[in-house]
Enzyme design. Structure first.
Site, PDB file in Angstrom:
ATOM      1  N   TYR A 258      58.830  21.170   0.467  1.00 39.63           N
ATOM      2  CA  TYR A 258      58.520  22.570   0.786  1.00 39.63           C
ATOM      3  C   TYR A 258      58.443  23.415  -0.490  1.00 39.63           C
ATOM      4  O   TYR A 258      57.525  24.236  -0.647  1.00 39.63           O
ATOM      5  CB  TYR A 258      59.627  23.056   1.720  1.00 39.63           C
ATOM      6  CG  TYR A 258      59.527  24.461   2.244  1.00 39.63           C
ATOM      7  CD1 TYR A 258      58.616  24.789   3.243  1.00 39.63           C
ATOM      8  CD2 TYR A 258      60.389  25.449   1.781  1.00 39.63           C
ATOM      9  CE1 TYR A 258      58.565  26.079   3.761  1.00 39.63           C
ATOM     10  CE2 TYR A 258      60.354  26.734   2.293  1.00 39.63           C
ATOM     11  CZ  TYR A 258      59.433  27.050   3.285  1.00 39.63           C
ATOM     12  OH  TYR A 258      59.393  28.322   3.797  1.00 39.63           O
TER      13      TYR A 258
ATOM     14  N   VAL B 249      45.600  25.247  10.761  1.00 41.86           N
ATOM     15  CA  VAL B 249      45.068  25.747   9.495  1.00 41.86           C
ATOM     16  C   VAL B 249      44.404  24.633   8.680  1.00 41.86           C
ATOM     17  O   VAL B 249      43.637  24.906   7.754  1.00 41.86           O
ATOM     18  CB  VAL B 249      46.158  26.430   8.637  1.00 41.86           C
ATOM     19  CG1 VAL B 249      46.549  27.762   9.251  1.00 41.86           C
ATOM     20  CG2 VAL B 249      47.385  25.537   8.457  1.00 41.86           C
TER      21      VAL B 249
ATOM     22  N   ARG C  74      62.625  31.314  14.056  1.00 42.52           N
ATOM     23  CA  ARG C  74      63.045  29.982  14.512  1.00 42.52           C
ATOM     24  C   ARG C  74      63.148  29.004  13.345  1.00 42.52           C
ATOM     25  O   ARG C  74      63.832  28.013  13.424  1.00 42.52           O
ATOM     26  CB  ARG C  74      62.094  29.468  15.591  1.00 42.52           C
ATOM     27  CG  ARG C  74      60.700  29.234  15.079  1.00 42.52           C
ATOM     28  CD  ARG C  74      59.806  28.613  16.117  1.00 42.52           C
ATOM     29  NE  ARG C  74      58.715  27.935  15.428  1.00 42.52           N
ATOM     30  CZ  ARG C  74      57.861  27.114  15.986  1.00 42.52           C
ATOM     31  NH1 ARG C  74      57.950  26.864  17.269  1.00 42.52           N
ATOM     32  NH2 ARG C  74      56.912  26.535  15.288  1.00 42.52           N
TER      33      ARG C  74
ATOM     34  N   LEU D 222      57.428  35.891  11.648  1.00 36.77           N
ATOM     35  CA  LEU D 222      56.808  36.878  10.755  1.00 36.77           C
ATOM     36  C   LEU D 222      55.354  37.143  11.120  1.00 36.77           C
ATOM     37  O   LEU D 222      54.896  38.286  11.126  1.00 36.77           O
ATOM     38  CB  LEU D 222      56.900  36.391   9.306  1.00 36.77           C
ATOM     39  CG  LEU D 222      58.298  36.496   8.675  1.00 36.77           C
ATOM     40  CD1 LEU D 222      58.408  35.596   7.449  1.00 36.77           C
ATOM     41  CD2 LEU D 222      58.597  37.949   8.290  1.00 36.77           C
TER      42      LEU D 222
ATOM     43  N   LYS E 178      55.187  25.501  -1.659  1.00 36.12           N
ATOM     44  CA  LYS E 178      55.279  26.957  -1.721  1.00 36.12           C
ATOM     45  C   LYS E 178      54.945  27.482  -3.108  1.00 36.12           C
ATOM     46  O   LYS E 178      54.300  28.524  -3.242  1.00 36.12           O
ATOM     47  CB  LYS E 178      56.676  27.416  -1.290  1.00 36.12           C
ATOM     48  CG  LYS E 178      56.913  27.308   0.214  1.00 36.12           C
ATOM     49  CD  LYS E 178      55.808  28.024   0.991  1.00 36.12           C
ATOM     50  CE  LYS E 178      56.213  28.438   2.392  1.00 36.12           C
ATOM     51  NZ  LYS E 178      55.070  28.990   3.139  1.00 36.12           N
TER      52      LYS E 178
ATOM     53  N   ASP F 251      47.516  30.372  16.063  1.00 38.60           N
ATOM     54  CA  ASP F 251      48.739  29.551  16.132  1.00 38.60           C
ATOM     55  C   ASP F 251      48.451  28.316  16.957  1.00 38.60           C
ATOM     56  O   ASP F 251      47.945  28.416  18.071  1.00 38.60           O
ATOM     57  CB  ASP F 251      49.908  30.320  16.754  1.00 38.60           C
ATOM     58  CG  ASP F 251      51.246  29.785  16.259  1.00 38.60           C
ATOM     59  OD1 ASP F 251      51.990  30.551  15.621  1.00 38.60           O
ATOM     60  OD2 ASP F 251      51.529  28.588  16.495  1.00 38.60           O
TER      61      ASP F 251
HETATM   62  P1  NAI Z   1      57.941  30.539  12.519  1.00 34.51           P
HETATM   63  O1  NAI Z   1      58.209  29.105  12.811  1.00 34.51           O
HETATM   64  O2  NAI Z   1      58.507  31.546  13.456  1.00 34.51           O
HETATM   65  O3  NAI Z   1      56.376  30.802  12.391  1.00 34.51           O
HETATM   66  C1  NAI Z   1      55.483  29.868  11.863  1.00 34.51           C
HETATM   67  C2  NAI Z   1      54.340  29.706  12.854  1.00 34.51           C
HETATM   68  O4  NAI Z   1      53.349  28.855  12.262  1.00 34.51           O
HETATM   69  C3  NAI Z   1      54.747  29.060  14.162  1.00 34.51           C
HETATM   70  O5  NAI Z   1      54.426  29.924  15.246  1.00 34.51           O
HETATM   71  C4  NAI Z   1      53.959  27.752  14.208  1.00 34.51           C
HETATM   72  O6  NAI Z   1      53.527  27.382  15.510  1.00 34.51           O
HETATM   73  C5  NAI Z   1      52.791  28.067  13.300  1.00 34.51           C
HETATM   74  N1  NAI Z   1      52.173  26.870  12.739  1.00 34.51           N
HETATM   75  C6  NAI Z   1      52.794  25.766  12.259  1.00 34.51           C
HETATM   76  N2  NAI Z   1      51.888  24.872  11.825  1.00 34.51           N
HETATM   77  C7  NAI Z   1      50.661  25.424  12.024  1.00 34.51           C
HETATM   78  C8  NAI Z   1      49.325  24.978  11.761  1.00 34.51           C
HETATM   79  N3  NAI Z   1      49.096  23.783  11.218  1.00 34.51           N
HETATM   80  N4  NAI Z   1      48.316  25.803  12.094  1.00 34.51           N
HETATM   81  C9  NAI Z   1      48.546  27.012  12.665  1.00 34.51           C
HETATM   82  N5  NAI Z   1      49.789  27.474  12.928  1.00 34.51           N
HETATM   83  C10 NAI Z   1      50.832  26.693  12.615  1.00 34.51           C
HETATM   84  O7  NAI Z   1      58.497  30.803  11.032  1.00 34.51           O
HETATM   85  P2  NAI Z   1      58.571  32.119  10.104  1.00 34.51           P
HETATM   86  O8  NAI Z   1      59.932  32.192   9.573  1.00 34.51           O
HETATM   87  O9  NAI Z   1      58.000  33.300  10.770  1.00 34.51           O
HETATM   88  O10 NAI Z   1      57.659  31.655   8.865  1.00 34.51           O
HETATM   89  C11 NAI Z   1      56.430  32.231   8.508  1.00 34.51           C
HETATM   90  C12 NAI Z   1      56.099  31.821   7.084  1.00 34.51           C
HETATM   91  O11 NAI Z   1      57.055  32.379   6.182  1.00 34.51           O
HETATM   92  C13 NAI Z   1      56.127  30.317   6.843  1.00 34.51           C
HETATM   93  O12 NAI Z   1      55.090  29.979   5.946  1.00 34.51           O
HETATM   94  C14 NAI Z   1      57.470  30.093   6.192  1.00 34.51           C
HETATM   95  O13 NAI Z   1      57.483  28.929   5.397  1.00 34.51           O
HETATM   96  C15 NAI Z   1      57.586  31.363   5.355  1.00 34.51           C
HETATM   97  N6  NAI Z   1      58.944  31.700   4.982  1.00 34.51           N
HETATM   98  C16 NAI Z   1      59.818  32.193   5.900  1.00 34.51           C
HETATM   99  C17 NAI Z   1      61.097  32.536   5.508  1.00 34.51           C
HETATM  100  C18 NAI Z   1      62.049  33.162   6.452  1.00 34.51           C
HETATM  101  O14 NAI Z   1      63.141  33.590   5.992  1.00 34.51           O
HETATM  102  N7  NAI Z   1      61.716  33.281   7.721  1.00 34.51           N
HETATM  103  C19 NAI Z   1      61.578  32.290   4.149  1.00 34.51           C
HETATM  104  C20 NAI Z   1      60.558  31.846   3.238  1.00 34.51           C
HETATM  105  C21 NAI Z   1      59.302  31.542   3.673  1.00 34.51           C
END
Ligand code: NAI
Length: 318
Positions: free
Chosen positions: A162, A74, A197, A19, A166, A38
Protein backbone atom coordinates in the site's frame (compact mmCIF):
# COMPACT_ATOMS: atom_id res chain seq x y z
CA UNK A 1 -18.73 34.39 -2.60
CA UNK A 2 -19.41 30.73 -2.04
CA UNK A 3 -17.66 28.22 -4.28
CA UNK A 4 -20.05 26.89 -6.89
CA UNK A 5 -19.58 23.83 -9.10
CA UNK A 6 -22.58 24.62 -11.28
CA UNK A 7 -21.92 23.34 -14.81
CA UNK A 8 -18.99 21.19 -13.70
CA UNK A 9 -18.89 17.42 -14.14
CA UNK A 10 -17.13 15.49 -11.40
CA UNK A 11 -16.13 11.82 -11.28
CA UNK A 12 -15.41 10.43 -7.84
CA UNK A 13 -14.03 6.88 -7.81
CA UNK A 14 -14.91 4.61 -4.91
CA UNK A 15 -17.73 6.98 -3.96
CA UNK A 16 -20.07 4.32 -2.58
CA UNK A 17 -18.90 4.91 0.98
CA UNK A 18 -16.39 6.62 3.26
CA UNK A 19 -14.52 9.62 1.93
CA UNK A 20 -15.66 9.23 -1.67
CA UNK A 21 -19.33 9.37 -0.68
CA UNK A 22 -18.70 12.55 1.24
CA UNK A 23 -16.95 14.16 -1.76
CA UNK A 24 -19.80 13.17 -4.07
CA UNK A 25 -22.43 14.64 -1.73
CA UNK A 26 -20.44 17.85 -1.25
CA UNK A 27 -19.81 18.42 -4.97
CA UNK A 28 -23.47 17.74 -5.78
CA UNK A 29 -24.66 20.08 -3.06
CA UNK A 30 -22.72 22.86 -4.79
CA UNK A 31 -24.25 22.23 -8.17
CA UNK A 32 -21.91 19.74 -9.82
CA UNK A 33 -23.14 16.81 -11.90
CA UNK A 34 -21.53 13.84 -10.21
CA UNK A 35 -20.63 10.36 -11.38
CA UNK A 36 -20.64 8.11 -8.34
CA UNK A 37 -18.29 5.26 -9.22
CA UNK A 38 -18.05 2.20 -7.03
CA UNK A 39 -17.82 -1.45 -7.86
CA UNK A 40 -19.02 -2.33 -4.39
CA UNK A 41 -16.10 -4.50 -3.41
CA UNK A 42 -15.20 -5.53 0.12
CA UNK A 43 -12.20 -3.85 1.75
CA UNK A 44 -9.82 -6.43 0.25
CA UNK A 45 -11.11 -5.98 -3.27
CA UNK A 46 -13.37 -9.07 -3.36
CA UNK A 47 -17.01 -9.13 -4.45
CA UNK A 48 -19.12 -6.73 -6.47
CA UNK A 49 -22.37 -4.86 -5.90
CA UNK A 50 -24.18 -1.91 -7.43
CA UNK A 51 -25.88 -1.11 -4.10
CA UNK A 52 -23.19 1.17 -2.68
CA UNK A 53 -23.08 3.58 -5.64
CA UNK A 54 -26.88 3.46 -6.09
CA UNK A 55 -27.48 4.48 -2.49
CA UNK A 56 -25.26 7.56 -2.80
CA UNK A 57 -26.92 8.54 -6.08
CA UNK A 58 -30.30 8.27 -4.36
CA UNK A 59 -29.09 10.44 -1.50
CA UNK A 60 -27.88 13.10 -3.93
CA UNK A 61 -31.08 13.03 -5.99
CA UNK A 62 -33.24 13.18 -2.87
CA UNK A 63 -31.58 16.50 -2.10
CA UNK A 64 -32.24 17.75 -5.62
CA UNK A 65 -28.72 17.10 -6.90
CA UNK A 66 -27.54 15.59 -10.19
CA UNK A 67 -25.83 12.21 -10.09
CA UNK A 68 -25.47 8.91 -11.92
CA UNK A 69 -23.92 5.67 -10.79
CA UNK A 70 -21.10 3.75 -12.42
CA UNK A 71 -20.10 0.27 -11.27
CA UNK A 72 -16.90 -0.36 -13.24
CA UNK A 73 -13.60 -1.03 -11.58
CA UNK A 74 -11.09 1.79 -11.87
CA UNK A 75 -8.99 -0.80 -13.69
CA UNK A 76 -11.35 -0.08 -16.60
CA UNK A 77 -10.52 3.61 -16.62
CA UNK A 78 -11.89 4.28 -20.12
CA UNK A 79 -15.31 2.95 -19.15
CA UNK A 80 -15.60 5.35 -16.23
CA UNK A 81 -14.84 8.35 -18.40
CA UNK A 82 -17.06 7.11 -21.23
CA UNK A 83 -20.02 6.75 -18.88
CA UNK A 84 -19.28 10.24 -17.51
CA UNK A 85 -19.31 11.67 -21.05
CA UNK A 86 -22.45 9.71 -21.93
CA UNK A 87 -24.29 11.03 -18.88
CA UNK A 88 -23.12 14.64 -18.77
CA UNK A 89 -21.12 15.40 -21.95
CA UNK A 90 -17.86 16.51 -20.33
CA UNK A 91 -15.40 15.81 -17.53
CA UNK A 92 -13.95 18.56 -15.35
CA UNK A 93 -12.82 16.90 -12.16
CA UNK A 94 -11.46 13.44 -11.35
CA UNK A 95 -11.07 12.44 -7.72
CA UNK A 96 -9.02 9.24 -7.59
CA UNK A 97 -10.26 7.83 -4.31
CA UNK A 98 -11.13 4.16 -4.81
CA UNK A 99 -9.07 1.92 -2.60
CA UNK A 100 -8.59 -1.38 -0.86
CA UNK A 101 -6.15 -2.79 1.68
CA UNK A 102 -4.27 -6.07 1.83
CA UNK A 103 -2.09 -5.50 4.85
CA UNK A 104 0.63 -8.08 5.53
CA UNK A 105 4.09 -7.90 7.00
CA UNK A 106 6.53 -7.68 4.11
CA UNK A 107 7.75 -11.27 4.48
CA UNK A 108 4.16 -12.51 4.05
CA UNK A 109 3.21 -10.25 1.15
CA UNK A 110 2.21 -12.47 -1.77
CA UNK A 111 2.36 -11.56 -5.45
CA UNK A 112 -1.41 -11.13 -5.35
CA UNK A 113 -1.29 -8.86 -2.28
CA UNK A 114 1.20 -6.71 -4.13
CA UNK A 115 -0.44 -6.73 -7.56
CA UNK A 116 -4.01 -6.06 -6.44
CA UNK A 117 -2.97 -3.01 -4.46
CA UNK A 118 -0.90 -1.59 -7.32
CA UNK A 119 -3.69 -2.33 -9.78
CA UNK A 120 -6.46 -0.60 -7.87
CA UNK A 121 -4.59 2.38 -6.45
CA UNK A 122 -1.76 3.23 -8.83
CA UNK A 123 -2.75 1.67 -12.13
CA UNK A 124 -6.43 2.49 -11.58
CA UNK A 125 -5.61 6.15 -10.98
CA UNK A 126 -3.38 6.14 -14.05
CA UNK A 127 -6.04 4.62 -16.29
CA UNK A 128 -8.92 6.82 -15.14
CA UNK A 129 -6.82 9.96 -15.31
CA UNK A 130 -5.34 9.14 -18.73
CA UNK A 131 -8.84 8.62 -20.12
CA UNK A 132 -9.87 12.07 -18.86
CA UNK A 133 -6.63 13.85 -19.74
CA UNK A 134 -7.19 14.91 -23.34
CA UNK A 135 -10.72 16.09 -22.60
CA UNK A 136 -9.34 18.31 -19.87
CA UNK A 137 -6.46 19.56 -22.01
CA UNK A 138 -8.74 20.39 -24.92
CA UNK A 139 -11.17 22.35 -22.76
CA UNK A 140 -8.26 24.04 -20.93
CA UNK A 141 -9.64 23.11 -17.57
CA UNK A 142 -9.23 20.12 -15.33
CA UNK A 143 -8.70 19.31 -11.69
CA UNK A 144 -7.34 15.95 -10.55
CA UNK A 145 -6.93 14.60 -7.04
CA UNK A 146 -4.69 11.69 -6.10
CA UNK A 147 -5.29 10.04 -2.76
CA UNK A 148 -2.04 9.09 -1.08
CA UNK A 149 -1.59 8.14 2.56
CA UNK A 150 0.60 8.81 5.55
CA UNK A 151 1.55 5.14 5.18
CA UNK A 152 3.22 6.05 1.90
CA UNK A 153 4.80 9.27 3.11
CA UNK A 154 6.25 7.84 6.31
CA UNK A 155 5.96 4.06 5.87
CA UNK A 156 3.83 1.86 8.09
CA UNK A 157 4.38 -1.64 9.41
CA UNK A 158 2.47 -4.21 7.39
CA UNK A 159 1.69 -1.89 4.48
CA UNK A 160 4.63 -2.27 2.08
CA UNK A 161 2.32 -2.88 -0.89
CA UNK A 162 0.00 0.00 0.00
CA UNK A 163 2.83 2.43 0.85
CA UNK A 164 4.47 1.80 -2.51
CA UNK A 165 1.24 2.36 -4.43
CA UNK A 166 0.31 5.46 -2.47
CA UNK A 167 3.64 7.17 -2.95
CA UNK A 168 3.62 6.04 -6.56
CA UNK A 169 0.50 8.15 -6.93
CA UNK A 170 2.40 11.15 -5.60
CA UNK A 171 5.10 10.61 -8.21
CA UNK A 172 2.43 10.42 -10.88
CA UNK A 173 0.84 13.63 -9.58
CA UNK A 174 4.19 15.44 -9.57
CA UNK A 175 4.60 14.89 -13.29
CA UNK A 176 0.94 15.47 -14.20
CA UNK A 177 1.20 18.84 -12.45
CA UNK A 178 4.06 19.76 -14.79
CA UNK A 179 2.48 18.39 -17.98
CA UNK A 180 -0.96 19.86 -17.24
CA UNK A 181 0.07 23.32 -16.06
CA UNK A 182 -0.14 25.16 -19.36
CA UNK A 183 -3.59 23.71 -20.05
CA UNK A 184 -4.98 24.75 -16.67
CA UNK A 185 -5.12 21.08 -15.70
CA UNK A 186 -3.98 20.84 -12.10
CA UNK A 187 -3.20 17.79 -10.04
CA UNK A 188 -2.86 17.69 -6.27
CA UNK A 189 -2.43 14.91 -3.76
CA UNK A 190 -4.02 14.42 -0.37
CA UNK A 191 -3.15 12.09 2.49
CA UNK A 192 -6.40 11.98 4.46
CA UNK A 193 -7.28 10.60 7.85
CA UNK A 194 -10.91 9.70 8.44
CA UNK A 195 -13.06 7.09 10.05
CA UNK A 196 -14.31 4.64 7.44
CA UNK A 197 -14.67 0.92 6.91
CA UNK A 198 -11.01 0.88 5.86
CA UNK A 199 -9.85 2.44 9.12
CA UNK A 200 -12.33 0.80 11.51
CA UNK A 201 -10.07 -2.24 11.58
CA UNK A 202 -7.16 -0.20 12.94
CA UNK A 203 -8.85 2.63 14.90
CA UNK A 204 -10.98 2.45 18.05
CA UNK A 205 -14.71 3.00 17.35
CA UNK A 206 -14.93 6.44 19.00
CA UNK A 207 -12.10 7.70 16.82
CA UNK A 208 -13.75 6.27 13.70
CA UNK A 209 -16.89 8.16 14.68
CA UNK A 210 -15.19 11.47 15.44
CA UNK A 211 -12.76 11.66 12.51
CA UNK A 212 -15.48 12.47 10.03
CA UNK A 213 -15.04 12.44 6.24
CA UNK A 214 -16.76 15.87 6.35
CA UNK A 215 -13.49 17.21 7.77
CA UNK A 216 -11.62 16.19 4.62
CA UNK A 217 -14.06 17.00 1.80
CA UNK A 218 -13.75 20.83 1.89
CA UNK A 219 -10.04 20.59 0.98
CA UNK A 220 -10.86 18.40 -2.01
CA UNK A 221 -13.55 20.82 -3.16
CA UNK A 222 -11.23 23.81 -2.89
CA UNK A 223 -8.41 22.07 -4.77
CA UNK A 224 -10.90 21.19 -7.53
CA UNK A 225 -12.38 24.64 -7.92
CA UNK A 226 -11.48 26.86 -10.87
CA UNK A 227 -10.42 29.62 -8.47
CA UNK A 228 -7.75 27.40 -6.92
CA UNK A 229 -4.34 27.75 -8.57
CA UNK A 230 -2.61 25.17 -6.38
CA UNK A 231 -0.87 22.55 -8.52
CA UNK A 232 1.45 19.70 -7.55
CA UNK A 233 0.81 20.10 -3.84
CA UNK A 234 0.73 17.41 -1.17
CA UNK A 235 -1.55 17.90 1.82
CA UNK A 236 -2.22 16.00 5.00
CA UNK A 237 -5.79 16.49 6.14
CA UNK A 238 -7.98 15.24 8.98
CA UNK A 239 -10.07 16.30 11.97
CA UNK A 240 -10.55 19.72 10.40
CA UNK A 241 -6.81 20.42 10.06
CA UNK A 242 -4.93 20.82 6.77
CA UNK A 243 -1.17 21.06 6.30
CA UNK A 244 1.10 21.15 3.25
CA UNK A 245 4.24 19.05 2.80
CA UNK A 246 7.40 19.62 0.76
CA UNK A 247 10.85 18.15 0.28
CA UNK A 248 13.82 19.35 2.22
CA UNK A 249 17.45 18.70 1.27
CA UNK A 250 20.51 19.16 3.44
CA UNK A 251 23.29 21.44 2.25
CA UNK A 252 25.20 18.19 1.80
CA UNK A 253 28.92 17.74 1.42
CA UNK A 254 31.23 17.29 -1.56
CA UNK A 255 33.33 14.26 -0.80
CA UNK A 256 35.41 14.13 -3.99
CA UNK A 257 38.41 16.08 -5.18
CA UNK A 258 39.93 16.35 -8.61
CA UNK A 259 42.13 13.40 -9.55
CA UNK A 260 41.47 11.64 -6.27
CA UNK A 261 39.34 8.57 -5.75
CA UNK A 262 36.00 9.02 -4.05
CA UNK A 263 35.96 6.58 -1.16
CA UNK A 264 33.38 5.17 1.22
CA UNK A 265 35.65 6.20 4.10
CA UNK A 266 35.25 9.85 3.22
CA UNK A 267 31.50 9.33 2.95
CA UNK A 268 31.57 7.82 6.44
CA UNK A 269 33.69 10.62 7.84
CA UNK A 270 31.41 13.28 6.40
CA UNK A 271 28.18 11.48 7.28
CA UNK A 272 27.05 13.91 9.98
CA UNK A 273 27.52 16.83 7.62
CA UNK A 274 25.77 15.04 4.74
CA UNK A 275 22.77 14.48 7.00
CA UNK A 276 22.82 17.87 8.72
CA UNK A 277 19.64 19.80 7.96
CA UNK A 278 20.96 23.14 9.15
CA UNK A 279 20.21 25.67 6.40
CA UNK A 280 18.47 22.95 4.38
CA UNK A 281 17.25 23.88 0.91
CA UNK A 282 13.83 23.07 -0.52
CA UNK A 283 14.24 22.24 -4.20
CA UNK A 284 11.00 22.24 -6.14
CA UNK A 285 12.06 20.94 -9.54
CA UNK A 286 14.48 18.57 -11.24
CA UNK A 287 16.26 21.63 -12.65
CA UNK A 288 16.76 23.12 -9.22
CA UNK A 289 17.82 19.78 -7.87
CA UNK A 290 20.42 19.26 -10.61
CA UNK A 291 21.78 22.78 -10.46
CA UNK A 292 23.81 22.26 -7.30
CA UNK A 293 25.17 18.99 -8.61
CA UNK A 294 26.32 20.68 -11.84
CA UNK A 295 27.94 23.44 -9.80
CA UNK A 296 29.86 20.90 -7.74
CA UNK A 297 30.90 19.07 -10.90
CA UNK A 298 32.46 22.14 -12.44
CA UNK A 299 34.07 23.18 -9.16
CA UNK A 300 35.65 19.78 -8.64
CA UNK A 301 36.74 19.39 -12.26
CA UNK A 302 38.32 22.82 -12.36
CA UNK A 303 40.23 21.87 -9.25
CA UNK A 304 39.00 25.05 -7.70
CA UNK A 305 38.00 25.57 -4.14
CA UNK A 306 34.95 23.58 -3.24
CA UNK A 307 34.05 25.53 -0.18
CA UNK A 308 31.93 22.80 1.29
CA UNK A 309 34.75 20.29 1.07
CA UNK A 310 37.09 19.81 3.98
CA UNK A 311 37.89 16.27 2.89
CA UNK A 312 41.57 16.68 2.06
CA UNK A 313 42.65 16.31 5.65
CA UNK A 314 40.19 13.49 6.30
CA UNK A 315 41.26 11.66 3.15
CA UNK A 316 44.98 11.87 3.81
CA UNK A 317 44.52 10.92 7.45
CA UNK A 318 42.83 7.64 6.59
P1 NAI B 1 -13.75 2.99 1.89
O1 NAI B 1 -13.47 1.53 1.89
O2 NAI B 1 -14.89 3.47 2.72
O3 NAI B 1 -13.94 3.53 0.41
C1 NAI B 1 -13.25 3.01 -0.69
C2 NAI B 1 -14.27 2.68 -1.77
O4 NAI B 1 -13.57 2.28 -2.95
C3 NAI B 1 -15.20 1.53 -1.40
O5 NAI B 1 -16.55 1.97 -1.46
C4 NAI B 1 -14.89 0.44 -2.43
O6 NAI B 1 -16.02 -0.31 -2.83
C5 NAI B 1 -14.33 1.26 -3.58
N1 NAI B 1 -13.47 0.47 -4.46
C6 NAI B 1 -12.55 -0.46 -4.11
N2 NAI B 1 -11.96 -0.97 -5.21
C7 NAI B 1 -12.52 -0.34 -6.28
C8 NAI B 1 -12.30 -0.44 -7.69
N3 NAI B 1 -11.41 -1.29 -8.20
N4 NAI B 1 -13.05 0.35 -8.49
C9 NAI B 1 -13.97 1.21 -7.98
N5 NAI B 1 -14.20 1.33 -6.65
C10 NAI B 1 -13.49 0.57 -5.81
O7 NAI B 1 -12.39 3.70 2.38
P2 NAI B 1 -11.98 5.23 2.65
O8 NAI B 1 -11.32 5.28 3.95
O9 NAI B 1 -13.10 6.16 2.37
O10 NAI B 1 -10.80 5.42 1.57
C11 NAI B 1 -10.85 6.27 0.46
C12 NAI B 1 -9.44 6.48 -0.05
O11 NAI B 1 -8.66 7.18 0.93
C13 NAI B 1 -8.68 5.20 -0.34
O12 NAI B 1 -7.88 5.39 -1.49
C14 NAI B 1 -7.81 5.02 0.88
O13 NAI B 1 -6.66 4.25 0.60
C15 NAI B 1 -7.47 6.48 1.18
N6 NAI B 1 -7.05 6.71 2.55
C16 NAI B 1 -7.95 6.68 3.57
C17 NAI B 1 -7.52 6.93 4.86
C18 NAI B 1 -8.48 7.00 5.99
O14 NAI B 1 -8.05 7.39 7.10
N7 NAI B 1 -9.74 6.69 5.78
C19 NAI B 1 -6.11 7.14 5.18
C20 NAI B 1 -5.26 7.24 4.03
C21 NAI B 1 -5.73 7.00 2.77
Amino acid sequence: MSLSFEGRVVLVTGAGGGLGREYALAFAERGASVVVNDLGADTKGGGKSSAAADKVVEEIRAKGGKAVANYDSVEDGEKLIQSTLDAFGRIDVVVNNAGILRDRSFARTSDLDWDLIQRVHLRGSFLVTRAAWNHMKNQKFGRIIMTASAAGIYGNFGQANYSAAKLGMLGLANTLAIEGRKYNVHCNTIAPVAGSRLTETVMPPDLVASLKPEYVAPLVLWLCHEQCQENGGLFEVGAGWIGKLRWERSQGRTVRQKNQPMTPEVVRDQWDKICDFTDATKPTSVQESLQSIMTVLSQVESGGEVDVNPTAAAASAT
